[in-house]
Scaffold this motif. Structure first.
Motif, PDB file in Angstrom:
ATOM      1  N   ASP A   1     -15.449   0.783  14.503  1.00 54.63           N
ATOM      2  CA  ASP A   1     -16.824   0.825  13.996  1.00 54.63           C
ATOM      3  C   ASP A   1     -17.260   2.268  13.905  1.00 54.63           C
ATOM      4  OD1 ASP A   1     -19.410   0.397  13.229  1.00 54.63           O
ATOM      5  OD2 ASP A   1     -19.871  -1.084  14.789  1.00 54.63           O
ATOM      6  N   LEU A   2     -17.525   2.737  12.689  1.00 54.71           N
ATOM      7  CA  LEU A   2     -17.990   4.109  12.442  1.00 54.71           C
ATOM      8  C   LEU A   2     -19.377   4.112  11.813  1.00 54.71           C
ATOM      9  CD1 LEU A   2     -14.674   5.600  11.000  1.00 54.71           C
ATOM     10  CD2 LEU A   2     -15.551   5.830  13.327  1.00 54.71           C
ATOM     11  N   SER A   3     -20.149   3.080  12.050  1.00 54.34           N
ATOM     12  CA  SER A   3     -21.474   2.956  11.431  1.00 54.34           C
ATOM     13  C   SER A   3     -22.424   4.017  11.952  1.00 54.34           C
ATOM     14  CB  SER A   3     -22.053   1.561  11.712  1.00 54.34           C
ATOM     15  OG  SER A   3     -21.191   0.552  11.259  1.00 54.34           O
ATOM     16  N   HIS A   4     -23.436   4.313  11.111  1.00 52.35           N
ATOM     17  CA  HIS A   4     -24.512   5.230  11.492  1.00 52.35           C
ATOM     18  C   HIS A   4     -23.949   6.589  11.917  1.00 52.35           C
ATOM     19  CE1 HIS A   4     -27.550   2.073  11.249  1.00 52.35           C
ATOM     20  NE2 HIS A   4     -26.687   1.283  11.874  1.00 52.35           N
ATOM     21  N   ASN A   5     -23.105   7.160  11.028  1.00 57.78           N
ATOM     22  CA  ASN A   5     -22.548   8.487  11.297  1.00 57.78           C
ATOM     23  C   ASN A   5     -22.771   9.419  10.122  1.00 57.78           C
ATOM     24  OD1 ASN A   5     -20.912   9.122  13.877  1.00 57.78           O
ATOM     25  ND2 ASN A   5     -20.429   6.951  13.467  1.00 57.78           N
ATOM     26  N   ASN A   6     -23.826   9.205   9.356  1.00 61.21           N
ATOM     27  CA  ASN A   6     -24.185  10.060   8.218  1.00 61.21           C
ATOM     28  C   ASN A   6     -23.071  10.082   7.165  1.00 61.21           C
ATOM     29  OD1 ASN A   6     -26.639  10.784   9.470  1.00 61.21           O
ATOM     30  ND2 ASN A   6     -25.597  12.373  10.648  1.00 61.21           N
ATOM     31  N   ALA A   7     -22.510   8.935   6.892  1.00 60.42           N
ATOM     32  CA  ALA A   7     -21.440   8.848   5.900  1.00 60.42           C
ATOM     33  C   ALA A   7     -22.014   8.939   4.492  1.00 60.42           C
ATOM     34  CB  ALA A   7     -20.668   7.542   6.067  1.00 60.42           C
ATOM     35  N   SER A   8     -21.209   9.480   3.556  1.00 59.22           N
ATOM     36  CA  SER A   8     -21.592   9.586   2.141  1.00 59.22           C
ATOM     37  C   SER A   8     -20.467   8.983   1.281  1.00 59.22           C
ATOM     38  CB  SER A   8     -21.849  11.044   1.766  1.00 59.22           C
ATOM     39  OG  SER A   8     -20.646  11.783   1.817  1.00 59.22           O
ATOM     40  N   GLN A   9     -20.566   9.216  -0.074  1.00 60.84           N
ATOM     41  CA  GLN A   9     -19.548   8.704  -0.967  1.00 60.84           C
ATOM     42  C   GLN A   9     -18.176   9.296  -0.634  1.00 60.84           C
ATOM     43  OE1 GLN A   9     -22.397  10.065  -1.896  1.00 60.84           O
ATOM     44  NE2 GLN A   9     -23.541   8.601  -3.174  1.00 60.84           N
ATOM     45  N   GLU A  10     -18.178  10.483  -0.075  1.00 57.81           N
ATOM     46  CA  GLU A  10     -16.919  11.131   0.306  1.00 57.81           C
ATOM     47  C   GLU A  10     -16.173  10.307   1.339  1.00 57.81           C
ATOM     48  OE1 GLU A  10     -13.832  13.749   0.342  1.00 57.81           O
ATOM     49  OE2 GLU A  10     -15.534  13.704  -1.031  1.00 57.81           O
ATOM     50  N   SER A  11     -16.928   9.768   2.321  1.00 57.84           N
ATOM     51  CA  SER A  11     -16.289   8.941   3.348  1.00 57.84           C
ATOM     52  C   SER A  11     -15.765   7.650   2.749  1.00 57.84           C
ATOM     53  CB  SER A  11     -17.290   8.641   4.457  1.00 57.84           C
ATOM     54  OG  SER A  11     -17.699   9.820   5.105  1.00 57.84           O
ATOM     55  N   ALA A  12     -16.497   7.064   1.828  1.00 56.07           N
ATOM     56  CA  ALA A  12     -16.021   5.826   1.195  1.00 56.07           C
ATOM     57  C   ALA A  12     -14.743   6.081   0.400  1.00 56.07           C
ATOM     58  CB  ALA A  12     -17.105   5.255   0.297  1.00 56.07           C
ATOM     59  N   LEU A  13     -14.693   7.176  -0.360  1.00 58.61           N
ATOM     60  CA  LEU A  13     -13.496   7.497  -1.130  1.00 58.61           C
ATOM     61  C   LEU A  13     -12.327   7.825  -0.220  1.00 58.61           C
ATOM     62  CD1 LEU A  13     -15.160   9.676  -3.926  1.00 58.61           C
ATOM     63  CD2 LEU A  13     -14.347   7.311  -4.108  1.00 58.61           C
ATOM     64  N   CYS A  14     -12.651   8.493   0.895  1.00 61.17           N
ATOM     65  CA  CYS A  14     -11.593   8.808   1.863  1.00 61.17           C
ATOM     66  C   CYS A  14     -10.998   7.531   2.432  1.00 61.17           C
ATOM     67  CB  CYS A  14     -12.145   9.703   2.953  1.00 61.17           C
ATOM     68  SG  CYS A  14     -10.892  10.255   4.141  1.00 61.17           S
ATOM     69  N   LEU A  15     -11.838   6.533   2.680  1.00 60.92           N
ATOM     70  CA  LEU A  15     -11.348   5.255   3.188  1.00 60.92           C
ATOM     71  C   LEU A  15     -10.408   4.614   2.165  1.00 60.92           C
ATOM     72  CD1 LEU A  15     -11.368   2.840   5.145  1.00 60.92           C
ATOM     73  CD2 LEU A  15     -13.433   2.041   3.994  1.00 60.92           C
ATOM     74  N   VAL A  16     -10.780   4.649   0.878  1.00 61.23           N
ATOM     75  CA  VAL A  16      -9.931   4.060  -0.164  1.00 61.23           C
ATOM     76  C   VAL A  16      -8.581   4.770  -0.215  1.00 61.23           C
ATOM     77  CG1 VAL A  16      -9.737   3.614  -2.638  1.00 61.23           C
ATOM     78  CG2 VAL A  16     -11.924   3.311  -1.488  1.00 61.23           C
ATOM     79  N   GLU A  17      -8.616   6.084  -0.067  1.00 62.05           N
ATOM     80  CA  GLU A  17      -7.379   6.854  -0.119  1.00 62.05           C
ATOM     81  C   GLU A  17      -6.512   6.636   1.108  1.00 62.05           C
ATOM     82  OE1 GLU A  17      -9.465  10.509  -2.672  1.00 62.05           O
ATOM     83  OE2 GLU A  17      -8.968  10.720  -0.536  1.00 62.05           O
ATOM     84  N   THR A  18      -7.109   6.247   2.227  1.00 59.57           N
ATOM     85  CA  THR A  18      -6.367   6.078   3.471  1.00 59.57           C
ATOM     86  C   THR A  18      -5.727   4.714   3.577  1.00 59.57           C
ATOM     87  OG1 THR A  18      -7.995   7.543   4.524  1.00 59.57           O
ATOM     88  CG2 THR A  18      -6.533   6.363   5.990  1.00 59.57           C
ATOM     89  N   LEU A  19      -6.174   3.758   2.826  1.00 59.82           N
ATOM     90  CA  LEU A  19      -5.685   2.386   2.954  1.00 59.82           C
ATOM     91  C   LEU A  19      -4.172   2.302   2.759  1.00 59.82           C
ATOM     92  CD1 LEU A  19      -8.484   0.308   1.164  1.00 59.82           C
ATOM     93  CD2 LEU A  19      -8.001   0.492   3.614  1.00 59.82           C
ATOM     94  N   SER A  20      -3.644   3.139   1.892  1.00 58.24           N
ATOM     95  CA  SER A  20      -2.206   3.058   1.614  1.00 58.24           C
ATOM     96  C   SER A  20      -1.361   3.473   2.812  1.00 58.24           C
ATOM     97  CB  SER A  20      -1.871   3.946   0.404  1.00 58.24           C
ATOM     98  OG  SER A  20      -2.242   5.304   0.665  1.00 58.24           O
ATOM     99  N   SER A  21      -1.927   4.320   3.702  1.00 57.60           N
ATOM    100  CA  SER A  21      -1.167   4.802   4.869  1.00 57.60           C
ATOM    101  C   SER A  21      -1.425   3.981   6.118  1.00 57.60           C
ATOM    102  CB  SER A  21      -1.509   6.265   5.143  1.00 57.60           C
ATOM    103  OG  SER A  21      -2.898   6.406   5.418  1.00 57.60           O
ATOM    104  N   CYS A  22      -2.259   2.959   6.053  1.00 58.93           N
ATOM    105  CA  CYS A  22      -2.587   2.119   7.222  1.00 58.93           C
ATOM    106  C   CYS A  22      -2.224   0.681   6.888  1.00 58.93           C
ATOM    107  CB  CYS A  22      -4.065   2.228   7.564  1.00 58.93           C
ATOM    108  SG  CYS A  22      -4.589   3.883   8.027  1.00 58.93           S
TER     109      CYS A  22
END
Length: 1478
Positions: free
Chosen positions: A1285-1306
């Motif tokens: 859970d990483l909620s309420h950590n001042n995330a932006s679109q950058e964090s969402a795109l980073c998550l999409v890019e990380t899915l392939s390695s997890c």
């Protein structure tokens, strides 16, 4: 021939008049007295010749003016037998205005001039300030003596014996009978009522006239206020005082002045005090300055009487004049006299009706109430009125046989009217018939008018004319008028029939006028009522406007002064509405009875409306008077039923007549009523008016005005009140003499349920006499004798009565309180009224044993020997629910005696010995005394708070036996722990100054108590210190199993506090240790669930039970709560070392202001040495930013830790596995710890050491996009199997795109969701093994065009992603087209769900075009509409990349048909496609 006759040209007429009057000179004297009140009829200057004397008197009348002379001529023709040949010229010449005004005009002018030049002087000539006030003492004394003699002569002329009028008996003005006078001692309240506080009136002793003035008083204002209702004789008393002084009886006063406010109201100009005394009352013959100086020097021998203060119309001034020569309004001069700023030392007597008085009255003024006539006074007045007349006996007999007439005669004015009526009626009526015509006040006045009418002839025109004058003056607030204000023939009518009285009014120096008023104010109201009822000029609307209820609190001295003076006008209107008055009114109005009946009905209807309203006490009394006057049973019934159940009468005077009328009205009521009289001025014989009033249920009197005479009268009324249940006579002056009458009357009232004699003057014997009546009152529930001083021996006698009397349930005595509460049995009253026998029979003894008695003898000065007597009384008595002896003087010995006797006294709830002087030495004696008491549940002793309280439980013999607890193993196993029977005892020895040296003796005294059940010990607030704590720890095993031990506020050090943790291993019963070091709160507790039940008795020989008990002991954790304590490393090391020997499981709760990193490291390193630890909590403790890393490392440091929860760097908890548990997953929560990007990498490295990490919660930190990227990059190394859970950590679109890019390695990611809107959620869910399909949810991400390429690249790389949901991410048609065109995926299914505002019915075709331009094979397009929701439509597109589609439309469906279908219904297309869309 007299010059006047020559001047008027009526020579013969004048001679005839002189000749006529010479035959009856006494009649002329009476008329002279009426028209010229100040005329000196005995002057030596008058001629000796009778004829010349008559001529001189006529001349004096003639010069008074036209109105006076005309009125006199009308009197001559009306009263004397004037020949017709003389009567006609008299009335035509001098009895009318034609010609007479011009004839007397010149003489009137000369008369005024002559009065101005000799005799009286103007104020500045006689009473103004002289430049020099020096006078020879001898000459001054001589002038003063002459003036005093002049005052006496004037008083005799004004208030001496009067000559009776026509038709009146000679005794009409005979000797004065004073009414009842009662002195009150409470302070005077001018605006809120007459008297505040507790009014005290000397009852049983009348205040004599001489007692009105205490001449021995030397300081302060000497002011007396004489209060009395209308008709009580206030003015008559003032005139009587003047006459007595003039005759030399009041020799304590040298000078007396009488002023009437009804005359002073006519003075509008400002006056000085000398002008008030000399110009308005009586002027000295010479040198008024010298006379005033003499009065000032001898002010203590000067009395000023002001009559009718309630009639004053002038406003009060804020300041009083201080100089006699300072002019001011009359009321300001009166205020200065009262406060002593003018004529200091003089005496002031003011009369007034009760109500709001002017604020100028001093509060220390003496108050005297006029209460009218009692029976003896009425009889005395009748005897004096009829004197030696033969009708005297008949009049007395009429009064004796007619109760209503007798009650009316309680008002002196009505008594005089009644005598006049009887004088007229008795000769012509049979016995009993006369009084039958005098049943109401209205009928009294009506018969008086008939009695005064000449030869029984009723002059209707004159009577109505006089009534019109009366009404007009009432409405304008006038009670005094001049000759010009009333027609001459009406003046003559009033003078002839004694309806008018006259007096001299000094309006200024040299200006005297004759004023007129009705003989009594109530007569003016009666005549006004006659006019309203009989005059054709008055309609029903105008009539009903006068049917009102006036409050008795009428303020007439302020700017809002009320002009209406009517007190009895509504009452007279109601009386005239009676059917008995209809013939009289018909004759008076010269109309038929139907016309009169219409007006009477209007009055009755107005009263009916008033009867249904909510009224105050004074208005209720006024209404009852009106209703009683009507003699209408229907109206009386309506009024009686409309009265409230609680009818209060507070702080206003009530007469015998008022209560008699109340009784008459209540006879028409069926429901019971409560009457409450508080602070009311009541005549001593008032209760006799309540005889036979069976509707009264509660009757309460609270007033210092009630004394022995009042009680005696009440005793005669009580037996006649059949419904009376509550009798209250509180705050009175009743003594033994008065109470003896009530004691005799109470047995005649067996229905009484409550009696109150509180706050009286009852002595010991009287109190004992009252309680002797208790057996004769079978329904009594409460007897209140508070406020009556009694001694201790009497109190013990009352205690014996409470013990022996079977109906008494409580005796409460506390200082002045003395209350008996009783519980009458259920037997009938007839059975209980049998003669009681205080010697108990066997049946009575059984009843006494079955009942319960509460005894509260607080602050009664009981001593040791009294305790012995009390124990002897209570030992053989009934069960005692409560015994309260607090606040006495028992001391150690008495407390020990009571403690030793508790096992014999059958106390079931409470024994209170607080505030009895118990010492520290006495505590041990009390403990030893109660050690063997099986019923004791709690003992609380606090020497600081002076508390000694014993609480008792039910007798163990009446409880369920212990054998039932072990009846069978099954029943034992089925019982919940909280349901197991307990027997516990609390011993609280708080704030007793106990030290270590006292403990051994205390424990010996408590030793026996521990075997009686679970013991709770409370030693808080003492001085044990470290030594005492250590010594107590050694002694505790000897006390056996306790339930709790409280050592709070004993000055323990930290080492001693930590040493108490050894009790976990040394004392088997200790399960909980709560320590708050700063507040010195230390509490050792056992198992709350009742685990230790078997410790008080031998354990049954049952193996299953023993196994069950062992299981319970292993399951219940022990807990240590240590708060507000400085947790240094050495302290924690010492604490953990002590806890190593503690049996488990163990819960440790620590709290301090700040816990350093060193201390936290020390604590964490000690954890492996505590295998029994199941929970560690750090609550409300400040931790450093390094603490998350220390806590994250605990997973590797202590493998038993299964969960770490850190919140906001102030709350941390560590959960441990038990030794029996197998290794499992771990959880780590680090929320609100302000973690940044730099810190999170180290935290992830520490968490990676954990082999099986189920859940990681890093929400509510400060990671930002960089920190989130770092966490996502570390995911392959961190073995998370559950969620992140990483909620309420001042995330932006950058964090969402980073998550999409990380899915392939997890590969173990199962689902991820990001919401960048208000929810601010960022969660990733994992599986233990690689997941074939993944779901990604992106909500409210607000992607911009530059983000679409990175999103497409990430989606293309994440081969295991099977479902993507884009919700309100600001993807327009163009961006979605770009995204679909850029996504390059190999074979497999991929579901894309888009929810945007533009995806509606109109936008589906556009979506089809987008899909047509995208790469891949679209296998399904679904448009989803949420029914009933105001949300955007959603479209789902499913693509399959392995099978190319050859046709877009299903077989047999054209594109036009498809377009129409899409326009009108939700879209769902599923078909194999054979054409690739590029």
């Amino acid at each position: 021939m007299d010059p006047i006759g020559l001047q008027l040209g009526t020579r013969n007429l004048w001679s005839w008049l002189v000749s006529l009057l010479s035959k009856d000179p006494e009649w002329l004297n009476s008329k002279m007295k009426f028209f010229l009140p100040n005329a000196d009829l005995d002057s030596r200057n008058e001629p000796s010749d009778p004829e010349q004397r008559i001529i001189l008197q006529l001349r004096k009348l003639h010069v008074q003016g036209v109105a006076t002379w005309q009125s006199f001529i009308h009197c001559v023709c009306m009263e004397l037998e004037v020949p017709l040949e003389l009567e006609v010229p008299l009335l035509s010449t001098w009895g009318c205005d034609d010609g007479l005004t011009s004839q007397l005009g010149a003489e009137e002018k000369s008369r005024r001039e002559s009065q101005l030049h000799h005799g009286l002087k103007r104020p500045h000539q006689s009473c103004g300030s002289s430049p020099c006030r020096k006078q020879c003492r001898k000459q001054q004394l001589e002038l003063a003596k002459k003036y005093v003699q002049l005052l006496r002569t004037s008083a005799l002329q004004r208030y001496g014996s009067r000559i009776p009028g026509s038709g009146q008996p000679h005794a009409f003005h005979q000797a004065y009978v004073p009414p009842i006078l009662r002195r009150a001692t409470a302070p005077l309240e001018t605006q809120g009522g007459c008297i505040v506080g507790n009014p005290r009136v000397e009852d049983g002793t009348d205040v004599s006239i001489s007692d009105l003035f205490n001449t021995r008083t030397n300081k302060g204002p000497r002011v007396t206020i004489l209060l009395g209702k209308a008709g009580m004789g206030k003015t008559t008393l003032a005139h009587h005082l003047c006459r007595k002084w003039a005759e030399g009886h009041l020799d304590c006063f040298q000078a007396l002045f009488l002023f009437e406010f009804r005359q002073l109201n006519l003075i509008t100009r400002f006056l000085t005090l000398p002008q008030l005394l000399f110009d308005l009352y009586l002027s000295p013959e010479s040198d008024p300055d010298a006379v005033f100086q003499y009065l000032e020097k001898n002010a203590d021998q000067v009395l000023l009487i002001f009559d009718g203060l309630d009639e004053a119309l002038q406003p009060c001034f804020s300041t009083d004049p201080e100089d006699p020569d300072d002019p001011g309004p009359v009321l300001a001069l009166f205020s200065g006299l009262c406060h002593g700023t003018l004529l200091p030392g003089c005496w002031v007597l003011a009369t007034s009706r009760p109500g709001k008085l002017p604020a100028c009255l001093p509060t220390e003024a003496a108050v005297v109430h006029m209460l009218g006539f009692d029976g003896p006074r009425v009889e005395e007045y009748v005897n004096r009125f009829f004197s030696a007349q033969p009708s005297r006996e008949g009049a007395l007999e009429e009064l004796q046989t007619n109760g209503r007439l007798r009650s009316l005669c309680a008002v002196p004015a009505l008594c005089q009217v009644a005598c006049l009526c009887l004088h007229h009626l008795l000769p012509d009526h049979a016995p009993g018939q006369s009084a039958a015509l005098l049943t109401t006040m209205t009928q009294l006045y009506m018969q008086m008018v008939l009695a005064l009418s000449p030869r029984g002839h009723l002059p209707t025109t004159s009577l109505l004319g006089l009534g019109e004058v009366a009404l007009r003056n009432l409405e304008t607030g006038k009670v005094t008028f001049y000759a010009r204000d009333i027609p001459p023939h009406l003046m003559a009518f009033g003078a002839t029939h004694s309806l008018l009285t006259s007096f001299c009014i000094c309006t200024g120096p040299g200006h005297q006028q004759t004023g007129y008023a009705f003989t009594h104010f109530s007569l003016q109201e009666f005549l006004a009522a006659l006019y309203l009822m009989a005059s054709p000029k008055v309609d029903k609307d105008l009539l009903t406007q006068h049917v009102t209820l006036n409050s008795r609190w009428v303020l007439r001295t302020g700017p809002k002064a009320k002009l209406d003076l009517s007190d009895h006008l509504p009452t007279f209107l109601a009386g005239l509405a009676s059917c008995t008055c209809r013939p009289f009114l018909s004759h008076l109005a010269q109309r038929g009875e139907d016309w009169v009946g219409t007006k009477q009905a209007a009055v009755v209807q107005a009263l009916k409306k008033l009867a249904t309203r909510k009224l105050t006490g004074p208005k209720v009394v006024e209404l009852l008077h009106c209703v009683d006057e009507t003699q209408e049973p229907e109206l009386a019934s309506l009024t009686a039923q409309s009265l409230p159940y609680q009818l209060p009468f507070h702080n206003f005077p009530l007469t015998y007549t008022d209560l008699a009328i109340l009784t008459n009205i209540l006879k028409h009521r069926e429901a019971p009523i409560h009457l409450d009289f508080e602070g009311c001025t009541l005549e001593p014989h008032c209760p006799e008016a309540l005889v036979g009033c069976g509707q009264i249920e509660n009757l309460s009197f609270k007033s210092r005005k009630c004394g022995d005479a009042f009680a005696e009268a009440l005793s005669r009324s009580l037996p006649t009140m059949g419904r009376l249940q509550m009798l209250g006579l509180a705050g009175s002056k009743i003594t033994a003499r008065g109470i003896s009458h009530l004691v005799k009357a109470l047995p005649l009232c067996p229905q009484l349920e409550e009696v109150s004699f509180q706050d009286n003057q009852l002595n010991d014997q009287v109190v004992l006499n009252i309680v002797e009546v208790l057996p004769y009152l079978p329904r009594l529930r409460k007897l209140d004798l508070s406020g009556n001083s009694i001694c201790v021996s009497t109190l013990l006698c009352l205690t014996k009565v409470a013990v022996t009397c079977p109906t008494i349930s409580m005796l409460q005595a506390r200082e002045a309180d003395l209350i008996f509460l009783l519980s009458p049995p259920m037997e009938t009253t007839a059975e209980l009224q049998r003669a009681p026998d205080l010697q108990e029979s066997d049946g009575q003894r059984k009843e006494a044993q079955s009942r319960s008695l509460t005894l509260r003898l607080q602050k009664c000065q009981l001593q040791v020997h009294d305790a012995e007597t009390l124990i002897a009384l209570l030992r053989e008595g009934p069960h005692l629910e409560e015994v309260d002896l607090s606040g006495n003087q028992l001391e150690d010995e008495g407390c020990q005696l009571m403690a030793e006797a508790v096992s014999q006294l059958h106390i079931t709830k409470k024994l209170d010995l607080s505030d009895n002087g118990l010492s520290a030495a006495g505590v041990h004696c009390v403990l030893r005394a109660v050690r063997a008491c099986w019923t004791l549940a709690e003992l609380h002793i606090s020497l600081l708070q002076k508390t000694v309280v014993f609480m008792f439980a039910q007798d163990p013999e009446q409880q369920e036996g212990p054998q039932n607890r072990a009846a069978s193993l099954d029943s034992l196993m089925l019982q919940m722990p909280s349901e197991l029977p307990l027997s516990s005892r609390r011993m609280r020895l708080t704030h007793c100054g106990l030290q270590a040296k006292h403990l051994e003796q205390l424990c010996k005294a408590l030793g026996g108590s521990c075997h009686l059940g679970h013991l709770h010990l409370d030693f808080s607030g003492n001085a044990l210190g470290d030594e005492g704590a250590a010594r107590l720890a050694q002694l505790l095993p000897e006390l056996g199993a306790l339930q709790s031990l409280n050592l709070s506020e004993n000055g323990l050090s930290l080492d001693a506090v930590l040493g108490l943790t050894r009790c976990f291993s040394t004392l088997q019963w200790v399960f909980h240790l709560d320590i708050s070091f700063e507040r010195q709160r230390i509490l050792l507790r056992g198992d709350k669930t009742g685990r230790g039940i078997w410790t008080s008795e031998p354990l049954p020989d049952l193996p299953a039970a023993a196994e069950f008990l062992g299981f319970r002991r292993r399951c219940i954790p022990r807990s240590l709560c240590l708060s507000e304590c400085p947790l240094e490393p050495q302290t924690l090391t010492h604490l953990c070392a002590t806890l190593e020997a503690c049996p488990g499981p163990l819960e440790l709760q620590l709290s301090c202001e700040v816990l350093s990193d060193q201390s936290l490291e020390t604590l964490l390193h000690c954890l492996p040495r505590l295998p029994q630890l199941s929970l560690l909590q750090l609550s409300q403790t400040g931790l450093s930013p390094r603490s998350p890393f220390l806590l994250a490392d605990i997973f590797s440091l202590c493998p038993r830790v299964k969960k770490v929860d850190l919140r906001s760097l102030h709350h941390a908890s560590l959960h441990f596995r038990s030794n029996e548990e197998q290794e499992g997953v771990c959880c780590g929560r680090f929320t609100g710890c302000s973690l940044s990007q730099e810190q999170v990498e180290s935290l992830c490295w520490l968490l990676s050491k954990c082999e099986d990490l189920s859940q990681v919660d890093l929400s509510v930190n400060q990671l930002g996009d960089g920190g989130i990227r770092s966490v996502l990059e570390c995911l392959p190394q961190v073995p998370i199997s559950g969620s992140l859970d990483l909620s309420h950590n001042n995330a932006s679109q950058e964090s969402a795109l980073c998550l999409v890019e990380t899915l392939s390695s997890c590969p173990r990611v199962r689902e991820a969701s990001v919401n960048l809107g208000s929810e601010q959620s960022f969660q990733i869910h994992f599986s233990k093994e690689d997941q074939a399909g993944k779901t990604l949810r992106l909500s409210e991400c607000s992607f911009r065009p530059e983000h679409v390429f990175r999103l497409a690249v990430g989606l293309s790389q994440s081969l295991q992603l099977t479902e993507l949901m884009l919700t309100q991410c600001c993807l327009g048609q163009e961006q979605l087209t770009t995204l679909l065109s850029l996504v390059q995926r190999p074979a497999g299914l991929f579901s894309l769900r888009v929810q945007e505002p533009w995806v509606d019915q109109a936008g589906v075709l556009s979506l089809l075009e987008v899909c047509a331009q995208a790469s891949g094979n679209v296998t399904e397009i679904r448009r989803i509409t949420r029914t009933g929701a105001c949300e955007d439509d959603c479209c789902a597109v499913t693509r399959h990349t392995a099978c190319p589609a050859s046709s877009f439309s299903p077989p047999g469906v054209s594109k036009g048909m498809l377009r129409d279908f899409i326009s009108y219904s939700p879209l769902h297309i599923s078909t194999p496609m054979n054409k690739a869309f590029k």
